[in-house]
Design an enzyme around this catalytic site. Structure first.
Site, mmCIF file in Angstrom:
data_model
loop_
_atom_site.group_PDB
_atom_site.id
_atom_site.type_symbol
_atom_site.label_atom_id
_atom_site.label_comp_id
_atom_site.label_asym_id
_atom_site.label_seq_id
_atom_site.Cartn_x
_atom_site.Cartn_y
_atom_site.Cartn_z
ATOM 1 N N GLN A 209 -3.518 19.112 5.731
ATOM 2 C CA GLN A 209 -3.982 18.713 4.401
ATOM 3 C C GLN A 209 -5.459 18.357 4.441
ATOM 4 O O GLN A 209 -5.933 17.663 5.337
ATOM 5 C CB GLN A 209 -3.161 17.519 3.912
ATOM 6 N N ASP B 99 6.691 17.859 -4.523
ATOM 7 C CA ASP B 99 6.997 16.512 -4.053
ATOM 8 C C ASP B 99 6.922 15.562 -5.238
ATOM 9 O O ASP B 99 6.479 15.929 -6.318
ATOM 10 C CB ASP B 99 6.072 16.084 -2.913
ATOM 11 N N TYR C 74 0.842 -1.202 0.000
ATOM 12 C CA TYR C 74 0.000 0.000 0.000
ATOM 13 C C TYR C 74 0.876 1.252 0.000
ATOM 14 O O TYR C 74 0.613 2.219 -0.717
ATOM 15 C CB TYR C 74 -0.914 0.001 1.225
ATOM 16 N N LYS D 187 -2.682 21.361 -3.647
ATOM 17 C CA LYS D 187 -1.694 20.280 -3.720
ATOM 18 C C LYS D 187 -2.105 19.310 -4.828
ATOM 19 O O LYS D 187 -3.145 18.662 -4.722
ATOM 20 C CB LYS D 187 -1.602 19.542 -2.384
ATOM 21 N N HIS E 207 0.438 13.256 -6.540
ATOM 22 C CA HIS E 207 -0.053 12.346 -5.504
ATOM 23 C C HIS E 207 0.803 11.086 -5.411
ATOM 24 O O HIS E 207 0.295 9.981 -5.231
ATOM 25 C CB HIS E 207 -1.515 11.969 -5.763
ATOM 26 N N TYR F 233 -8.899 17.094 1.936
ATOM 27 C CA TYR F 233 -9.422 16.605 0.668
ATOM 28 C C TYR F 233 -10.656 17.410 0.264
ATOM 29 O O TYR F 233 -11.186 18.202 1.045
ATOM 30 C CB TYR F 233 -9.788 15.121 0.774
ATOM 31 N N THR G 262 0.416 12.377 5.018
ATOM 32 C CA THR G 262 0.047 11.074 4.464
ATOM 33 C C THR G 262 -0.947 10.378 5.383
ATOM 34 O O THR G 262 -0.881 10.525 6.608
ATOM 35 C CB THR G 262 1.285 10.181 4.286
ATOM 36 N N ALA G 263 -1.829 9.604 4.804
ATOM 37 C CA ALA G 263 -2.918 8.987 5.558
ATOM 38 C C ALA G 263 -2.451 7.783 6.366
ATOM 39 O O ALA G 263 -1.504 7.092 6.000
ATOM 40 C CB ALA G 263 -4.036 8.562 4.601
ATOM 41 N N THR H 111 -5.840 19.133 -1.303
ATOM 42 C CA THR H 111 -5.486 18.122 -2.295
ATOM 43 C C THR H 111 -6.506 18.157 -3.423
ATOM 44 O O THR H 111 -7.674 17.845 -3.225
ATOM 45 C CB THR H 111 -5.436 16.729 -1.653
ATOM 46 N N SER I 42 -2.282 14.802 7.622
ATOM 47 C CA SER I 42 -3.368 14.481 6.706
ATOM 48 C C SER I 42 -4.714 14.517 7.422
ATOM 49 O O SER I 42 -4.808 14.185 8.611
ATOM 50 C CB SER I 42 -3.150 13.079 6.119
#
Length: 431
Positions: A159, A334, A55, A279, A303, A161, A110-111, A187, A138
């Site tokens: 961050q 990134d 993952y 992002k 991403h 969504y 990051t998640a 994002t 995140s």
């Protein structure tokens, strides 16, 4: 039927049996011997459940963008100056979102960090504090905003969504402000969920399904498994502590808003009223539009090559975006970073700061806080060496002289017919 040992209270028993140190002892020795990020990746792969490692490690579809994103840096040569008269130590400090930091790179938000190691986001925050750089959280983190705010007083970016529920958005933004977050990253390249085929093959789920295959893999990775079984089950704490981790896919699919538009972004900026970046930008016209509607910075990203397959390598589009927005707009980039030389090239080609994802998460999966600090140590030493050999004593000098120092290699190839070259190309040593 998913068997969940946490519901049986197994973690309440195992937490009183301190076997973690025994299981982790060989990985600590490997971590001490690691000399580059590739080594951290190999340690993470040997310690983590295959489903979890894949993952973290994977890209979308055939992983073409993932390979190209890493290899694109090799197409830029470093035309160094000699006899530059530089006196150590070099100055790696800069500003990110207007905040003073001692390093020009930081860990991207990051998640689900506790998926990789029980310390999760707290390990990344401690590493950011240790190195005096920015921390990114995140909105799908497994550690809460308040907890991170209390742990880390340095500069922080939150961050978000493109959620449908505006009340949820306003609530999360309010919590981020209360938690001392200085900046917002929206994002914008995640309106659909990317096709991660390794996850499909592994029957990825949170928590793992306790079928025969997953159980055998858990037995093969005792350090990761004991961490998982001996600690509290995690939730996506920044959204709602009642949303369990195993509901992630359903929650994301119900909340993602493909119709989210520039006007929605303007509304969001009004709610936040502070430094912010979209992002996921790879087109110059999108960067210009973002600045026009009120974003203070641009975040060039694809991403981690986990969304649209054959999206461009971010280092390739960076110069055109710098040209589009001019010299005064902050750009964060990134994507594909594996070395301090990669960071050096990105700064020289137009970035003001560089985000890293996989490198610090491999460190996290390899050894928690110590692993993330090790990842930052490696990148810092490599960046310092690259800047010294180039003849640039400061980040400001590197950015100013960058176009004369970093040049695309003539006749460089961009064809990768061997789909397994990515795996072999890391070049990690024996650890």
């Amino acid at each position: 039927m998913i068997f969940n040992p946490h519901k049986l209270g197994l973690h309440k028993i195992l937490k009183h049996i301190p076997l973690n140190a025994i299981f982790d002892a060989p990985y600590k020795r490997k971590l001490a011997r690691a000399v580059n990020i590739a080594d951290l990746r190999l340690i993470a792969k040997s310690r983590a459940h295959k489903m979890v490692f894949d993952y973290l490690d994977a890209g979308a579809d055939d992983e073409i963008s993932l390979r190209r994103g890493k290899d694109a840096y090799s197409e830029f040569e470093m035309h160094y100056k000699v006899l530059a008269g530089i006196k150590p130590p070099l100055d790696l400090s800069t500003k990110i979102f207007g905040q003073d930091v001692t390093l020009p790179f930081f860990g991207c938000p990051t998640a689900g960090n506790r998926m990789f190691h029980w310390e999760g986001e707290t390990a990344a925050a401690k590493a950011a504090e240790h190195h005096g750089t920015m921390y990114g959280l995140s909105s799908l983190a497994t550690t809460g905003i308040t907890e991170i705010g209390e742990l880390f007083n340095g500069p922080k970016v939150f961050q978000l969504y493109v959620w449908k529920d505006r009340e949820l958005v306003k609530d999360v933004l309010a919590k981020a402000k209360e938690g001392g977050f200085n900046a917002l990253a929206l994002t914008v390249d995640f309106t659909w969920y990317g096709n991660r085929e390794r996850d499909i093959r592994n029957d990825f789920s949170i928590p793992p399904k306790y079928n025969i295959t997953q159980t055998i893999e858990a037995i093969r990775k005792p350090a990761w498994t004991y961490d998982f079984l001996s600690h509290e089950p995690y939730t996506y704490a920044c959204i709602n502590t009642d949303v369990p981790a195993d509901s992630l896919a359903a929650f994301v699919n119900s909340q993602l808003s493909p119709e989210f538009s520039w006007s929605d972004a303007e509304w969001l900026l009004g709610e936040w009223n502070g430094p912010a970046a979209p992002k996921g930008v790879v087109r110059p016209e999108d960067a210009k539009k973002a600045i026009e509607i009120g974003f203070s910075s641009i975040w060039v990203s694809n991403h981690g090559a986990r969304q649209l397959e054959t999206s461009p390598a971010t280092i390739d589009v960076l110069p055109s975006i710098r040209a589009a927005v001019g010299p005064d707009v902050e750009i964060i980039m990134d994507g594909g970073v594996q070395r301090g030389t990669d960071i050096c090239k990105a700064l020289a080609l137009g970035a003001d700061a560089v985000g890293v994802g996989k490198p610090y998460l491999w460190g996290l999966a390899a050894g928690g806080t110590a692993g993330v600090i090790k990842a930052y140590d490696i990148l810092k030493v490599e960046l310092d060496r690259a800047m010294g050999l180039l003849g640039t004593p400061t980040v400001a000098a590197l950015k100013k002289e960058g176009p004369s120092l970093i040049k695309r290699r003539p006749g460089s190839a961009r064809d990768y017919p061997d789909m397994y070259a990515y795996e072999r190309g890391y070049g990690g040593g024996v650890v």
